[in-house]
Write a protein that holds these residues in place. Sequence first.
Motif, PDB file in Angstrom:
ATOM      1  N   SER A  89      34.006  27.207  36.193  1.00  0.00           N
ATOM      2  CA  SER A  89      34.549  26.000  35.581  1.00  0.00           C
ATOM      3  C   SER A  89      35.808  26.311  34.770  1.00  0.00           C
ATOM      4  CB  SER A  89      33.492  25.351  34.676  1.00  0.00           C
ATOM      5  OG  SER A  89      34.011  24.207  34.032  1.00  0.00           O
ATOM      6  N   ARG A  90      35.778  27.416  34.034  1.00  0.00           N
ATOM      7  CA  ARG A  90      36.950  27.806  33.234  1.00  0.00           C
ATOM      8  C   ARG A  90      38.140  28.127  34.129  1.00  0.00           C
ATOM      9  NH1 ARG A  90      34.880  31.768  31.124  1.00  0.00           N
ATOM     10  NH2 ARG A  90      35.839  33.435  32.340  1.00  0.00           N
ATOM     11  N   GLU A  91      37.878  28.825  35.239  1.00  0.00           N
ATOM     12  CA  GLU A  91      38.973  29.167  36.153  1.00  0.00           C
ATOM     13  C   GLU A  91      39.587  27.920  36.782  1.00  0.00           C
ATOM     14  OE1 GLU A  91      37.895  32.052  39.046  1.00  0.00           O
ATOM     15  OE2 GLU A  91      37.477  33.628  37.595  1.00  0.00           O
ATOM     16  N   VAL A  92      38.744  26.938  37.074  1.00  0.00           N
ATOM     17  CA  VAL A  92      39.257  25.692  37.650  1.00  0.00           C
ATOM     18  C   VAL A  92      40.114  24.952  36.621  1.00  0.00           C
ATOM     19  CG1 VAL A  92      38.618  23.418  38.553  1.00  0.00           C
ATOM     20  CG2 VAL A  92      37.358  25.444  39.291  1.00  0.00           C
ATOM     21  N   LYS A  93      39.673  24.939  35.365  1.00  0.00           N
ATOM     22  CA  LYS A  93      40.387  24.198  34.324  1.00  0.00           C
ATOM     23  C   LYS A  93      41.723  24.839  33.960  1.00  0.00           C
ATOM     24  CE  LYS A  93      38.216  22.204  30.957  1.00  0.00           C
ATOM     25  NZ  LYS A  93      37.370  21.935  29.770  1.00  0.00           N
ATOM     26  N   ASP A  94      41.741  26.195  33.897  1.00  0.00           N
ATOM     27  CA  ASP A  94      42.999  26.831  33.496  1.00  0.00           C
ATOM     28  C   ASP A  94      43.906  27.177  34.683  1.00  0.00           C
ATOM     29  OD1 ASP A  94      42.022  29.197  34.634  1.00  0.00           O
ATOM     30  OD2 ASP A  94      41.377  30.035  32.723  1.00  0.00           O
ATOM     31  N   GLY A  95      43.405  26.922  35.904  1.00  0.00           N
ATOM     32  CA  GLY A  95      44.228  27.127  37.091  1.00  0.00           C
ATOM     33  C   GLY A  95      44.230  28.538  37.644  1.00  0.00           C
ATOM     34  N   SER A  96      43.546  29.474  36.968  1.00  0.00           N
ATOM     35  CA  SER A  96      43.547  30.862  37.430  1.00  0.00           C
ATOM     36  C   SER A  96      42.803  31.039  38.751  1.00  0.00           C
ATOM     37  CB  SER A  96      42.924  31.781  36.371  1.00  0.00           C
ATOM     38  OG  SER A  96      41.569  31.422  36.116  1.00  0.00           O
ATOM     39  N   ILE A  97      42.008  30.055  39.121  1.00  0.00           N
ATOM     40  CA  ILE A  97      41.279  30.146  40.380  1.00  0.00           C
ATOM     41  C   ILE A  97      42.239  30.171  41.572  1.00  0.00           C
ATOM     42  CG2 ILE A  97      40.987  27.649  40.728  1.00  0.00           C
ATOM     43  CD1 ILE A  97      38.147  28.284  41.752  1.00  0.00           C
ATOM     44  N   ALA A  98      43.426  29.619  41.398  1.00  0.00           N
ATOM     45  CA  ALA A  98      44.416  29.612  42.483  1.00  0.00           C
ATOM     46  C   ALA A  98      44.770  31.036  42.898  1.00  0.00           C
ATOM     47  CB  ALA A  98      45.660  28.858  42.042  1.00  0.00           C
ATOM     48  N   ILE A  99      44.961  31.905  41.891  1.00  0.00           N
ATOM     49  CA  ILE A  99      45.288  33.308  42.175  1.00  0.00           C
ATOM     50  C   ILE A  99      44.091  34.025  42.773  1.00  0.00           C
ATOM     51  CG2 ILE A  99      45.977  35.496  41.122  1.00  0.00           C
ATOM     52  CD1 ILE A  99      47.434  33.882  38.982  1.00  0.00           C
ATOM     53  N   ASN A 100      42.915  33.736  42.256  1.00  0.00           N
ATOM     54  CA  ASN A 100      41.707  34.410  42.726  1.00  0.00           C
ATOM     55  C   ASN A 100      41.352  34.028  44.155  1.00  0.00           C
ATOM     56  OD1 ASN A 100      41.241  35.778  40.267  1.00  0.00           O
ATOM     57  ND2 ASN A 100      40.313  33.947  39.377  1.00  0.00           N
ATOM     58  N   LEU A 101      41.698  32.817  44.545  1.00  0.00           N
ATOM     59  CA  LEU A 101      41.367  32.360  45.896  1.00  0.00           C
ATOM     60  C   LEU A 101      42.272  32.963  46.968  1.00  0.00           C
ATOM     61  CD1 LEU A 101      40.535  28.563  45.373  1.00  0.00           C
ATOM     62  CD2 LEU A 101      38.943  30.437  45.835  1.00  0.00           C
ATOM     63  N   ILE A 102      43.485  33.346  46.589  1.00  0.00           N
ATOM     64  CA  ILE A 102      44.387  33.909  47.595  1.00  0.00           C
ATOM     65  C   ILE A 102      44.201  35.424  47.745  1.00  0.00           C
ATOM     66  CG2 ILE A 102      46.124  32.116  47.235  1.00  0.00           C
ATOM     67  CD1 ILE A 102      47.726  34.092  45.578  1.00  0.00           C
ATOM     68  N   ARG A 103      43.357  36.005  46.910  1.00  0.00           N
ATOM     69  CA  ARG A 103      43.064  37.429  47.059  1.00  0.00           C
ATOM     70  C   ARG A 103      42.226  37.646  48.321  1.00  0.00           C
ATOM     71  NH1 ARG A 103      41.211  39.080  40.882  1.00  0.00           N
ATOM     72  NH2 ARG A 103      43.291  38.975  39.916  1.00  0.00           N
ATOM     73  N   PRO A 104      42.435  38.750  49.019  1.00  0.00           N
ATOM     74  CA  PRO A 104      41.689  39.005  50.269  1.00  0.00           C
ATOM     75  C   PRO A 104      40.280  39.529  50.032  1.00  0.00           C
ATOM     76  CG  PRO A 104      43.179  40.825  49.816  1.00  0.00           C
ATOM     77  CD  PRO A 104      43.445  39.799  48.742  1.00  0.00           C
ATOM     78  N   ILE A 105      39.551  38.841  49.165  1.00  0.00           N
ATOM     79  CA  ILE A 105      38.169  39.220  48.857  1.00  0.00           C
ATOM     80  C   ILE A 105      37.313  37.967  48.819  1.00  0.00           C
ATOM     81  CG2 ILE A 105      38.765  41.296  47.536  1.00  0.00           C
ATOM     82  CD1 ILE A 105      38.442  39.667  44.982  1.00  0.00           C
ATOM     83  N   SER A 106      36.007  38.176  48.914  1.00  0.00           N
ATOM     84  CA  SER A 106      35.062  37.067  48.852  1.00  0.00           C
ATOM     85  C   SER A 106      34.889  36.609  47.405  1.00  0.00           C
ATOM     86  CB  SER A 106      33.711  37.494  49.432  1.00  0.00           C
ATOM     87  OG  SER A 106      32.703  36.546  49.125  1.00  0.00           O
ATOM     88  N   TYR A 107      35.120  35.315  47.165  1.00  0.00           N
ATOM     89  CA  TYR A 107      34.973  34.779  45.803  1.00  0.00           C
ATOM     90  C   TYR A 107      33.521  34.880  45.353  1.00  0.00           C
ATOM     91  CZ  TYR A 107      35.683  31.618  41.851  1.00  0.00           C
ATOM     92  OH  TYR A 107      35.759  31.083  40.589  1.00  0.00           O
TER      93      TYR A 107
END
Length: 272
Positions: A89-107
Amino acid sequence: MNYVKNLKTYLPFATNTFQRLISYKANVLIFIFGESLMLAVTYYLWKAIYGSSTGASIHGFSFNEMIIYLFISFLTNLMISVDIGSDISREVKDGSIAINLIRPISYEKRMLFQGLGTIFYNFIFIFIGTFLITTTMFYRFFGYISIVNILFYFISMILGILLNFYFNYIFGLLSFKITNMWGLSQITQAIVQLLSGIMIPIVFFPVWAQPLFKFLPFSSMIYTPTMIYLGKLNDFEILKALTVQGIWIIILILIAKIMWKKLIKTLTILGG
C-alpha cells in the motif's frame, strides 16, 4: 540450479530487511515492553475469570494451560506477522511501485523474502529466548515435554507463516484499486485477531460458530499451531489440521495470482 539462482536473486531483500530492523535495537525493547504489558493484563484477566469459576477447568483448559496458550499464541502471532499489505500500500501511494515493477524479478517473491527478513529477525531476538522460557514453564506445570508436539508445532507454524503472507499479499493487492487502505486495514486486523484465537481459544466461542471459525484460514494461522503445542489435538486431528492449512495456502496462492493478473492491468501509479 534454478533454486540457487532464485536464492541469490532474492536473498538480499531478506538480508536488507534484517539489517534495517537490527539497526533500530530500541524497537525490540519497546516491543517487548508493550507486549509484556499486554500479556500481564491478559494474565490477570484470566486469573480473575478462573478465580470466579467453580471448576478447575473451563472448556477443557486449566489455568496453567491457558497461561501457556497465551504465551505460545503470542509467539506464533509474532512469527507469522508479515506486514506485507502495508508495504504494498505504501509503495502504491508514494509511487515507488513503478520502479519495483519494471525490475526483472517477481514482485511476489520479493515481498516474500522481505517478510522472511522480518521473521528471521523476530526469531533470533525474541522467539528463541521466550520459547525456551515458555517450554520450561510447560515442563514445570505438567512434568513432561512432547518433542513430537513441538516438531508438529513448528511445521504448523511454517504453514501459518505462508498463510498469513498470502493473506496479507492479497490484502495489499487491493491497494491497486483502493487508495486509502487505513480504515479497511483496521477492520481486517480486528477480525483476524478475533478469529485467529490470539487471546481467546476458538473452543470458548459458541458451539455453532466453532466449525465456521475452524474452517476459515485465520484459525489455522495461530490457533492450530498453539493447540498442537499444548497437545490438545490427537494424531488424526493434527493431520487434518495440517491438511486444512495446506489447502488454504493453495487457495490463497491461486487467488493472489488471479488478482495480480487482473489488477496489474488497471494499476494507477501515484506520487513520484
